[in-house]
Write an enzyme that holds these catalytic residues in place. Structure first.
Site, short mmCIF file in Angstrom:
data_model
loop_
_atom_site.label_atom_id
_atom_site.label_comp_id
_atom_site.label_asym_id
_atom_site.label_seq_id
_atom_site.Cartn_x
_atom_site.Cartn_y
_atom_site.Cartn_z
N ASP A 162 -3.33 5.01 4.75
CA ASP A 162 -2.68 3.76 4.39
C ASP A 162 -1.98 3.87 3.04
O ASP A 162 -2.61 3.80 1.99
CB ASP A 162 -3.77 2.66 4.33
CG ASP A 162 -3.19 1.32 3.93
OD1 ASP A 162 -3.98 0.40 3.65
OD2 ASP A 162 -1.95 1.19 3.88
N SER A 167 16.13 -1.46 0.04
CA SER A 167 17.16 -1.11 1.02
C SER A 167 18.41 -1.94 0.75
O SER A 167 18.30 -3.12 0.39
CB SER A 167 16.65 -1.41 2.44
OG SER A 167 17.72 -1.39 3.38
C1 KCE Z 1 -3.12 -4.90 6.52
C2 KCE Z 1 -3.17 -3.45 6.13
C3 KCE Z 1 -4.59 -2.92 5.82
C4 KCE Z 1 -5.42 -2.98 7.10
C5 KCE Z 1 -5.26 -1.97 8.05
C6 KCE Z 1 -6.00 -2.03 9.24
C7 KCE Z 1 -6.87 -3.07 9.48
C8 KCE Z 1 -7.62 -3.16 10.79
C9 KCE Z 1 -8.24 -1.81 11.15
C10 KCE Z 1 -8.73 -4.20 10.74
C11 KCE Z 1 -6.63 -3.56 11.89
C12 KCE Z 1 -7.02 -4.06 8.52
C13 KCE Z 1 -6.28 -4.03 7.33
C14 KCE Z 1 -2.20 -3.20 4.99
N1 KCE Z 1 -2.36 -1.84 4.48
N2 KCE Z 1 -1.51 -1.51 3.44
C15 KCE Z 1 -2.38 -4.18 3.85
N3 KCE Z 1 -3.39 -4.22 3.00
N4 KCE Z 1 -3.11 -5.22 2.14
N5 KCE Z 1 -1.94 -5.76 2.43
N6 KCE Z 1 -1.47 -5.10 3.49
C16 KCE Z 1 -0.15 -5.35 4.09
C17 KCE Z 1 -0.03 -6.77 4.53
C18 KCE Z 1 0.12 -7.77 3.64
C19 KCE Z 1 0.25 -9.10 4.09
C20 KCE Z 1 0.21 -9.34 5.44
C21 KCE Z 1 0.04 -8.31 6.33
C22 KCE Z 1 -0.08 -7.00 5.90
O1 KCE Z 1 0.04 -8.79 7.62
C23 KCE Z 1 0.21 -10.21 7.50
O2 KCE Z 1 0.34 -10.51 6.10
#
Ligand code: KCE
Length: 330
Positions: A34, A198
Site C-alpha cells: 500500500d 496531472s
Molecule cells: C483504503 C486503503 C487502505 C485499506 C486497504 C484495504 C482494506 C481492506 C483489506 C479492508 C479492504 C482497508 C483499507 C487506502 N490505502 N492507502 C487508504 N488508507 N487511508 N486512506 N486511504 C485511501 C482512501 C481515502 C479515503 C477514502 C477511500 C480511500 O475510499 C473512500 O474514501
C-alpha cells in the site's frame, strides 16, 4: 541488491496480494502492498480470535529473530473507515531476494470487521513516506526506507494488471515491463503520500481537457477517485449512467463498453489510457447488466486518488532518491 514478488489480484482487482516472508524460519503472509500508508502490520497470534477468519497469522514466538519493542504500540484508521491496532516487533522481512534484517513488524491485536471479512488479506505493507507511520512512542521506517541504502537504485516499481498477476520490483527498472518512455513528475511528500499533479484528462476520442488534478498514487485503494467535475463529465457521455445513492456511487450499463479515460502525465503531452472496460468495475446485481463505476468522486478526501483502476493501466516507478513518480504505458 534487488528484489520483487508477484502481485495477485483478488476479485474485481479490489486489491493485490503479495507473498512476504517474515521471521526465522520464514512465515509467509500475503500482504496488500500500500503506497498510500506507511505501517507494515500483520494478523498475528495476538489478534483476538473472534476477529480472525482464515487469515495466516504471524507468530513472533516461533521466530528466533523476533525482538519485541517493549512499550511500543500502533493504531491506524484508513480513509475507508477500517482500522487496526496492536504492538510492535522487529524481525527479518523479505520480498523475494530483498531482505531487511530489522524491520518493524506491527502485530495486530484488534482489526475492524472489513479486515476480518477479507480472509485472504494477512495485513498491509505500507510504502508511503515515514511521516505517516503510526507507531508510538517512536515512528518506524518502512520496508523501502530500510532497504533503500542497499538497493542498486533507490526505486520500487508497481506493475499491476487487470485480472492477472503483476509485480512489485525493488532496486531496478525492468525495461521489458513497459512500452515507450517513462515520464517523470515531481512528488509533494509533505502529507506523506506519493502526491503528484496531472495536467488533465480526455474522454474517449475527445479533446484533452487542461485542468490540474492533484492526487496520490495509491496501490492500496481499489478505484480511481477524481474531482466531481471530471467524474460527471465522464459519466455524462454514457447513456444510462447515473449516480445511485443506494450504491453510494456512479453506476453504468455494463454494455456497451464505456469510453476510454486518459489522464495526462507531465507537460509533454504524455498520457495513461484506461481502456473503457476498466470502468466496469463490478456488476452491482445478479443480472450483470449494471456495473459499479471504476471512476468515482473524491469529494471529502481533499485530493484525487490514483488507485488500482488507474495504476493497472501503467508501469509506475516510485523513485525514493529523487522523490519523483515515473509513468509509462505498457
Ligand atoms: C483504503 C486503503 C487502505 C485499506 C486497504 C484495504 C482494506 C481492506 C483489506 C479492508 C479492504 C482497508 C483499507 C487506502 N490505502 N492507502 C487508504 N488508507 N487511508 N486512506 N486511504 C485511501 C482512501 C481515502 C479515503 C477514502 C477511500 C480511500 O475510499 C473512500 O474514501
Amino acid at each position: 541488491s534487488t528484489g520483487g514478488a508477484v502481485a495477485t489480484p483478488e476479485d474485481h482487482d479490489v486489491e493485490y496480494l503479495t507473498p512476504v516472508s517474515i521471521g526465522t524460519p520464514e512465515q509467509i503472509l500475503n500482504l496488500d502492498i500500500d503506497t498510500g500508508s506507511s505501517d507494515l502490520w500483520v494478523f498475528s497470534s495476538e489478534t483476538s480470535r473472534s476477529e480472525v477468519k482464515g487469515q495466516t497469522l504471524y507468530d513472533p514466538s516461533n521466530s528466533s529473530t523476533a525482538q519485541k519493542l517493549e512499550g511500543y504500540t500502533w493504531s491506524i484508521s484508513y480513509g475507508d473507515g477500517s482500522s487496526s491496532a496492536g504492538e510492535v516487533y522487529l524481525d527479518t522481512v523479505s520480498i523475494g531476494a530483498l531482505t531487511v534484517s530489522s524491520q518493524a513488524v506491527e502485530v495486530a491485536q484488534k482489526v475492524s470487521s472489513e479486515f476480518t471479512s477479507d480472509s485472504n488479506n494477512d495485513g498491509l505493507l505500507g510504502l508511503g513516506f515515514g511521516s505517516l507511520n503510526t507507531v508510538q512512542p517512536n515512528a518506524q521506517k518502512t520496508f523501502f526506507d530500510n532497504a533503500m541504502p542497499a538497493l542498486d537504485s533507490p526505486v520500487f516499481t508497481a506493475d499491476l494488471k487487470a485480472g492477472i498477476p503483476g509485480r512489485y520490483n525493488f532496486g531496478y527498472i525492468d525495461p521489458n515491463a513497459y512500452t515507450g518512455n517513462i515520464t517523470y513528475v515531481s512528488v509533494d511528500d509533505s502529507q506523506g503520500f506519493w502526491d503528484w499533479t496531472s495536467p488533465g484528462y480526455a474522454i474517449g476520442s475527445g479533446s484533452f481537457e487542461n485542468t490540474t488534478i492533484k492526487g496520490i498514487a495509491d496501490t492500496g485503494t481499489s478505484l480511481l477517485l477524481l474531482p466531481s467535475s471530471v467524474v460527471s463529465a465522464y459519466y455524462g457521455k454514457i447513456s444510462g449512467a447515473k449516480y445511485d445513492s443506494t450504491q453510494a456511487g456512479y453506476v453504468l450499463p455494463c454494455s456497451p463498453t464505456p469510453p476510454d479515460f486518459a489522464f495526462g502525465v507531465g507537460d509533454d503531452g504524455a498520457a495513461i489510457v484506461l481502456p473503457g472496460k476498466y470502468i466496469n468495475y463490478a456488476p452491482t446485481g445478479s443480472s450483470g447488466t449494471t456495473c459499479f463505476g471504476g471512476i468515482q468522486g473524491d469529494s471529502g478526501i481533499g485530493f484525487a486518488i490514483f488507485g488500482d483502476v488507474a495504476l493497472k493501466a501503467a508501469f509506475v516507478v516510485f523513485d525514493g532518491g529523487s522523490k519523483t513518480l515515473g509513468w509509462a504505458s505498457k
